[in-house]
Design a protein around this motif. Structure first.
Motif, PDB file in Angstrom:
ATOM      1  N   GLN A  41      45.793  40.831  45.884  1.00  0.00           N
ATOM      2  CA  GLN A  41      45.874  40.265  44.018  1.00  0.00           C
ATOM      3  C   GLN A  41      46.298  41.840  44.260  1.00  0.00           C
ATOM      4  OE1 GLN A  41      45.833  37.340  42.419  1.00  0.00           O
ATOM      5  NE2 GLN A  41      46.492  38.509  40.443  1.00  0.00           N
TER       6      GLN A  41
ATOM      7  N   ASN B 278      48.417  42.135  36.836  1.00  0.00           N
ATOM      8  CA  ASN B 278      48.954  41.061  35.820  1.00  0.00           C
ATOM      9  C   ASN B 278      48.691  41.776  34.505  1.00  0.00           C
ATOM     10  OD1 ASN B 278      46.713  40.656  35.857  1.00  0.00           O
ATOM     11  ND2 ASN B 278      46.435  38.604  35.321  1.00  0.00           N
TER      12      ASN B 278
ATOM     13  N   GLN C 265      37.842  42.276  40.076  1.00  0.00           N
ATOM     14  CA  GLN C 265      37.835  40.694  39.098  1.00  0.00           C
ATOM     15  C   GLN C 265      38.455  41.404  37.530  1.00  0.00           C
ATOM     16  OE1 GLN C 265      33.645  41.123  38.436  1.00  0.00           O
ATOM     17  NE2 GLN C 265      32.676  39.730  39.891  1.00  0.00           N
ATOM     18  N   GLY C 266      39.447  41.755  38.151  1.00  0.00           N
ATOM     19  CA  GLY C 266      40.550  42.612  36.347  1.00  0.00           C
ATOM     20  C   GLY C 266      40.419  43.935  36.450  1.00  0.00           C
TER      21      GLY C 266
ATOM     22  N   TYR D  91      48.780  41.641  28.348  1.00  0.00           N
ATOM     23  CA  TYR D  91      48.856  40.489  29.747  1.00  0.00           C
ATOM     24  C   TYR D  91      50.355  40.896  29.570  1.00  0.00           C
ATOM     25  CZ  TYR D  91      44.748  39.681  30.357  1.00  0.00           C
ATOM     26  OH  TYR D  91      42.790  39.929  30.761  1.00  0.00           O
TER      27      TYR D  91
ATOM     28  N   ARG E  39      52.300  37.208  29.578  1.00  0.00           N
ATOM     29  CA  ARG E  39      51.928  35.933  28.703  1.00  0.00           C
ATOM     30  C   ARG E  39      52.075  36.047  27.403  1.00  0.00           C
ATOM     31  NH1 ARG E  39      46.785  33.774  30.996  1.00  0.00           N
ATOM     32  NH2 ARG E  39      46.440  34.360  32.874  1.00  0.00           N
TER      33      ARG E  39
ATOM     34  N   SER F  24      40.685  40.561  32.662  1.00  0.00           N
ATOM     35  CA  SER F  24      40.083  39.390  33.501  1.00  0.00           C
ATOM     36  C   SER F  24      41.844  38.924  34.246  1.00  0.00           C
ATOM     37  CB  SER F  24      39.348  38.277  33.252  1.00  0.00           C
ATOM     38  OG  SER F  24      39.565  37.536  32.122  1.00  0.00           O
ATOM     39  N   MET F  25      41.167  38.502  35.672  1.00  0.00           N
ATOM     40  CA  MET F  25      42.423  38.335  36.374  1.00  0.00           C
ATOM     41  C   MET F  25      42.862  37.007  35.480  1.00  0.00           C
ATOM     42  SD  MET F  25      43.386  39.989  38.782  1.00  0.00           S
ATOM     43  CE  MET F  25      42.695  41.514  39.786  1.00  0.00           C
ATOM     44  N   ASP F  26      42.258  36.305  34.849  1.00  0.00           N
ATOM     45  CA  ASP F  26      42.444  35.002  34.699  1.00  0.00           C
ATOM     46  C   ASP F  26      42.850  34.408  32.834  1.00  0.00           C
ATOM     47  OD1 ASP F  26      39.814  35.314  33.559  1.00  0.00           O
ATOM     48  OD2 ASP F  26      39.237  33.616  33.736  1.00  0.00           O
ATOM     49  N   GLY F  27      42.846  36.019  32.493  1.00  0.00           N
ATOM     50  CA  GLY F  27      43.933  36.415  30.893  1.00  0.00           C
ATOM     51  C   GLY F  27      42.615  36.649  29.866  1.00  0.00           C
ATOM     52  N   GLN F  28      41.696  36.581  30.581  1.00  0.00           N
ATOM     53  CA  GLN F  28      40.690  36.675  28.585  1.00  0.00           C
ATOM     54  C   GLN F  28      40.277  38.833  29.074  1.00  0.00           C
ATOM     55  OE1 GLN F  28      39.285  34.244  27.874  1.00  0.00           O
ATOM     56  NE2 GLN F  28      40.643  33.302  28.434  1.00  0.00           N
TER      57      GLN F  28
END
Length: 337
Positions: free
Chosen positions: A84, A191, A208-209, A223, A226, A243-247
């Motif tokens: 990642q 990212n 985790q980010g 990001y 995004r 975080s990796m999920d965009g939070q």
């Protein structure tokens, strides 16, 4: 091109793991034994790698099965984090389904060594600057900016007419940026992106980010892939976790404690045990295994001495009534009981 010593060592380690598997599969084949002995005599690197592989077998013989399984899971998780972080294509290990004379644990450990070697070599190719275990390095860039790399960290530098761009490939770094209104200074980690004109801040890339902490000035984080998410601004003493999920979550820290690792301190504030251990791994010359997920998710706050990572680990587990076991001089297992 002549192979360098590090590449030769990595190749010998991969070959040693292959020989361990082959010798378990064909223990009585004289041709296999002759080929192995020829390989062993071919270079000192091969002999050293085989000695290390024998240590693996010794560890497997005393390691409980659940710890061997946890080792395999930890290596797979760290490998995924490396992929990642460096945007490499994942290599999936194929675990043989046979029963070997030394046991499945030894085979798993041998395969883990081969899996770990590949991303390290790729990281060396991709990075411009890289630090080893417990090593810190301060770098001066061409525009007068300075970068301090923490242990086990790597960056790639790209300066162009319109911008100054740094990619954090692994670990963490502290940036003291020289002002240049015409060329923004951007740090890319996975990212996430941090952008400034001139300031001081730290960036950490973890499994985790990404964490960005500001010591002085203003940093913009977000990001870039995004478009619908507006970047956020951080001032001195503010920290953002992306975080990796965009939070994005925010907290605060005394500015003087930003990148406290530069002074040999690990400052933790409401971080998981998993995150804390991941950071300590870069200062320990061996392997640390978290033996259960419940312990890994417990929260940790405190200041620990990076010059003595074993004592720091002991302090972490004692705070939660957990246990630290030394399996060998280079292998530590942390568990709830």
């Amino acid at each position: 091109m002549e192979e360098g010593p590090e590449a030769a060592q990595a190749r010998a380690s991969r070959e040693a793991s292959g020989w361990l598997i082959l010798l378990q599969e064909e223990p009585d084949d004289p041709a296999v034994k002759r080929r192995f002995e020829d390989w062993l005599r071919a270079s000192p690197a091969n002999a050293d790698a085989w000695m290390a592989m024998q240590h693996v077998a010794d560890v497997a013989s005393i390691m409980p099965a659940e710890f061997a399984d946890r080792w395999q899971a930890e290596v797979a998780r760290q490998r995924a984090a490396d992929v990642q972080a460096t945007r490499l294509s994942p290599v999936r290990p194929r675990w043989p389904r046979r029963r070997w004379a030394v046991g499945g644990a030894a085979l798993a450990l041998a395969a883990c060594l081969a899996i770990v070697a590949a991303p390290v070599l790729m990281l060396r190719i991709e990075s411009d600057y890289m630090t080893g275990t417990a090593e810190q390095q301060k770098l001066g860039l061409q525009d007068g900016s300075e970068v301090t790399l923490a242990a086990g960290s790597a960056i790639a530098v790209s300066y162009e007419a319109a911008e100054r761009r740094i990619r954090l490939l692994q670990g963490e770094a502290f940036f003291d940026v020289a002002p240049d209104p015409k060329r923004p200074f951007r740090v890319i980690a996975s990212n996430a992106e941090a952008s400034v004109l001139g300031t001081s801040f730290g960036v950490r890339l973890g499994p985790q980010g990404v964490t960005v902490a500001v010591a002085e000035g203003i940093v913009q984080v977000g990001y870039p892939d995004r478009g619908s998410m507006m970047p956020q601004k951080l001032e001195a003493g503010q920290v953002a976790r992306l975080s990796m999920d965009g939070q994005i979550s925010r907290t605060t820290v005394p500015p003087q404690l930003v990148a406290a690792w530069r002074r040999g301190q690990l400052y933790l504030r409401d971080e998981t045990m998993r995150e804390a251990v991941d950071r300590l791994r870069r200062y320990y010359g061996g392997t640390i295994i978290l033996a259960d997920d419940a312990l890994a998710e417990r929260r940790v706050t405190g200041v620990y001495n990076l010059d003595d990572p074993e004592d720091a680990l002991l302090g972490l587990v004692r705070a939660h009534g957990a246990r630290m076991r030394r399996i060998t001089p280079w292998l530590i297992v942390l568990s709830s009981s």
